[in-house]
Design a protein around this motif. Structure first.
Motif, mmCIF file in Angstrom:
data_model
loop_
_atom_site.group_PDB
_atom_site.id
_atom_site.type_symbol
_atom_site.label_atom_id
_atom_site.label_comp_id
_atom_site.label_asym_id
_atom_site.label_seq_id
_atom_site.Cartn_x
_atom_site.Cartn_y
_atom_site.Cartn_z
ATOM 1 N N CYS A 38 3.912 102.646 56.757
ATOM 2 C CA CYS A 38 4.479 101.306 56.722
ATOM 3 C C CYS A 38 5.977 101.395 56.975
ATOM 4 C CB CYS A 38 4.212 100.629 55.382
ATOM 5 S SG CYS A 38 4.686 98.885 55.390
ATOM 6 N N GLU A 39 6.431 100.576 57.898
ATOM 7 C CA GLU A 39 7.859 100.480 58.204
ATOM 8 C C GLU A 39 8.260 99.017 58.180
ATOM 9 O OE1 GLU A 39 8.412 102.482 61.957
ATOM 10 O OE2 GLU A 39 8.103 104.451 61.056
ATOM 11 N N VAL A 40 9.573 98.790 58.166
ATOM 12 C CA VAL A 40 10.099 97.435 58.108
ATOM 13 C C VAL A 40 11.071 97.234 59.263
ATOM 14 C CG1 VAL A 40 11.326 95.735 56.703
ATOM 15 C CG2 VAL A 40 9.935 97.508 55.588
ATOM 16 N N ALA A 41 10.776 96.265 60.120
ATOM 17 C CA ALA A 41 11.692 95.886 61.198
ATOM 18 C C ALA A 41 12.546 94.739 60.680
ATOM 19 C CB ALA A 41 10.909 95.469 62.443
ATOM 20 N N VAL A 42 13.827 94.806 60.948
ATOM 21 C CA VAL A 42 14.757 93.834 60.376
ATOM 22 C C VAL A 42 15.415 93.029 61.494
ATOM 23 C CG1 VAL A 42 16.794 93.553 58.922
ATOM 24 C CG2 VAL A 42 15.196 95.432 58.465
ATOM 25 N N LEU A 43 15.227 91.715 61.431
ATOM 26 C CA LEU A 43 15.891 90.824 62.383
ATOM 27 C C LEU A 43 17.381 90.787 62.077
ATOM 28 C CD1 LEU A 43 13.395 87.832 62.515
ATOM 29 C CD2 LEU A 43 14.123 89.219 64.450
ATOM 30 N N PRO A 44 18.221 90.797 63.104
ATOM 31 C CA PRO A 44 19.663 90.807 62.861
ATOM 32 C C PRO A 44 20.247 89.455 62.469
ATOM 33 C CG PRO A 44 19.234 90.832 65.212
ATOM 34 C CD PRO A 44 17.896 90.944 64.517
ATOM 35 N N GLY A 45 19.525 88.343 62.758
ATOM 36 C CA GLY A 45 20.047 87.014 62.490
ATOM 37 C C GLY A 45 21.016 86.601 63.580
ATOM 38 N N PRO A 46 21.549 85.457 63.611
ATOM 39 C CA PRO A 46 21.328 84.387 62.642
ATOM 40 C C PRO A 46 20.018 83.634 62.851
ATOM 41 C CG PRO A 46 22.812 83.578 64.316
ATOM 42 C CD PRO A 46 22.508 85.023 64.648
ATOM 43 N N GLU A 47 19.301 83.903 63.966
ATOM 44 C CA GLU A 47 18.026 83.231 64.177
ATOM 45 C C GLU A 47 17.066 83.623 63.064
ATOM 46 O OE1 GLU A 47 20.316 83.537 67.774
ATOM 47 O OE2 GLU A 47 19.488 85.148 66.556
ATOM 48 N N LYS A 48 16.313 82.648 62.590
ATOM 49 C CA LYS A 48 15.464 82.873 61.428
ATOM 50 C C LYS A 48 14.237 83.724 61.728
ATOM 51 C CE LYS A 48 13.294 80.370 57.649
ATOM 52 N NZ LYS A 48 14.058 80.761 56.492
ATOM 53 N N GLY A 49 13.529 83.443 62.801
ATOM 54 C CA GLY A 49 12.292 84.151 63.092
ATOM 55 C C GLY A 49 12.347 84.903 64.404
ATOM 56 N N ILE A 50 11.365 85.784 64.601
ATOM 57 C CA ILE A 50 11.287 86.562 65.833
ATOM 58 C C ILE A 50 11.145 85.627 67.032
ATOM 59 C CG2 ILE A 50 8.791 86.959 65.611
ATOM 60 C CD1 ILE A 50 11.298 89.436 67.123
ATOM 61 N N ASP A 51 10.441 84.528 66.874
ATOM 62 C CA ASP A 51 10.266 83.584 67.978
ATOM 63 C C ASP A 51 11.597 82.970 68.397
ATOM 64 O OD1 ASP A 51 10.268 82.345 65.453
ATOM 65 O OD2 ASP A 51 8.979 80.692 66.104
ATOM 66 N N ASP A 52 12.409 82.576 67.434
ATOM 67 C CA ASP A 52 13.725 82.006 67.748
ATOM 68 C C ASP A 52 14.652 83.057 68.364
ATOM 69 O OD1 ASP A 52 12.972 79.519 66.673
ATOM 70 O OD2 ASP A 52 13.537 80.168 64.661
ATOM 71 N N TRP A 53 14.563 84.280 67.867
ATOM 72 C CA TRP A 53 15.395 85.372 68.382
ATOM 73 C C TRP A 53 15.039 85.674 69.835
ATOM 74 C CZ3 TRP A 53 14.931 91.165 68.359
ATOM 75 C CH2 TRP A 53 16.175 91.788 68.483
ATOM 76 N N GLU A 66 16.796 85.996 56.506
ATOM 77 C CA GLU A 66 17.180 85.032 55.474
ATOM 78 C C GLU A 66 18.637 85.250 55.088
ATOM 79 O OE1 GLU A 66 15.360 82.577 54.583
ATOM 80 O OE2 GLU A 66 13.360 83.224 55.200
ATOM 81 N N SER A 67 19.333 84.164 54.790
ATOM 82 C CA SER A 67 20.726 84.284 54.381
ATOM 83 C C SER A 67 20.951 83.882 52.927
ATOM 84 C CB SER A 67 21.624 83.437 55.296
ATOM 85 O OG SER A 67 21.197 82.088 55.280
ATOM 86 N N LYS A 68 20.047 83.093 52.349
ATOM 87 C CA LYS A 68 20.189 82.686 50.947
ATOM 88 C C LYS A 68 19.816 83.861 50.042
ATOM 89 C CE LYS A 68 18.897 77.934 51.911
ATOM 90 N NZ LYS A 68 17.835 76.940 51.737
ATOM 91 N N PRO A 69 20.684 84.218 49.096
ATOM 92 C CA PRO A 69 20.414 85.376 48.229
ATOM 93 C C PRO A 69 19.068 85.346 47.512
ATOM 94 C CG PRO A 69 22.671 84.649 47.950
ATOM 95 C CD PRO A 69 21.994 83.634 48.829
ATOM 96 N N LYS A 70 18.665 84.202 46.957
ATOM 97 C CA LYS A 70 17.388 84.132 46.243
ATOM 98 C C LYS A 70 16.209 84.354 47.187
ATOM 99 C CE LYS A 70 17.005 81.713 41.956
ATOM 100 N NZ LYS A 70 16.867 80.505 41.193
#
Length: 171
Positions: free
Chosen positions: A131-146, A104-108
């Protein structure tokens, strides 16, 4: 059938129905708490991860891995079977969950994703799981788009991103 990325062989008795339901798959996952489960948002993203050989559960939204109010929350009842007795009682086999929500890029919106991730992680940790958190680098929104954007490099990149997932304190 897709070969999964774990040292645990899939059972041969998994039958895929004409509707695409893999009978026996989730029973196999529940019997092997050493296999991590990735929580993502939306069925396309869950399907993408399953296609790459990861065990993934698609949540219908970032807040849907947990239920209750902020001061008294629990893991969503549909996810509880992933936390087996074996997982709770054997320290070396505590189920690991990896949360992989959209970039996500929008602050809210980023703030909402952060809060939902932390609170979901907390209810998982309360059950003596990891529990761990994997973080997408962007700019693609979802794992599917990435994955689509990366093309042939996707399998290795996704594996690396999941292996490099952050603890809740690092996140």
């Amino acid at each position: 059938m897709v070969s999964l990325r774990y040292d645990v062989p899939m059972p041969e008795n998994i039958v895929v129905t004409h509707d695409g339901v893999a009978l026996g798959f989730w029973a196999w996952v529940m019997a092997h708490p050493e296999i991590p489960v990735i929580l993502t948002e939306g069925e396309k993203k869950g399907g993408c991860l399953l296609t790459l050989g990861f065990v993934a559960i698609a949540l219908p939204g970032i807040w849907n891995g947990r239920v209750g109010k902020e001061d008294l929350e629990y893991l969503h009842p549909d996810l509880v079977p992933m936390v087996t007795e074996r997982s709770r009682s054997m320290a070396q086999h505590k189920r690991k969950f990896v949360i992989l929500f959209d970039y996500e890029s929008k602050p809210k919106t980023k703030q909402q994703v952060f809060a939902a991730t932390r609170r979901t992680c907390q209810v998982i940790l309360q059950l003596a799981c990891q529990c761990e958190v994997a973080v997408l680098p962007g700019p693609e929104k979802g794992i599917d788009d990435w994955v689509v954007a990366l093309g042939k490099k996707a399998e290795k990149a996704v594996s690396t991103m999941i292996a490099d997932a952050l603890t809740i304190n690092e996140y």
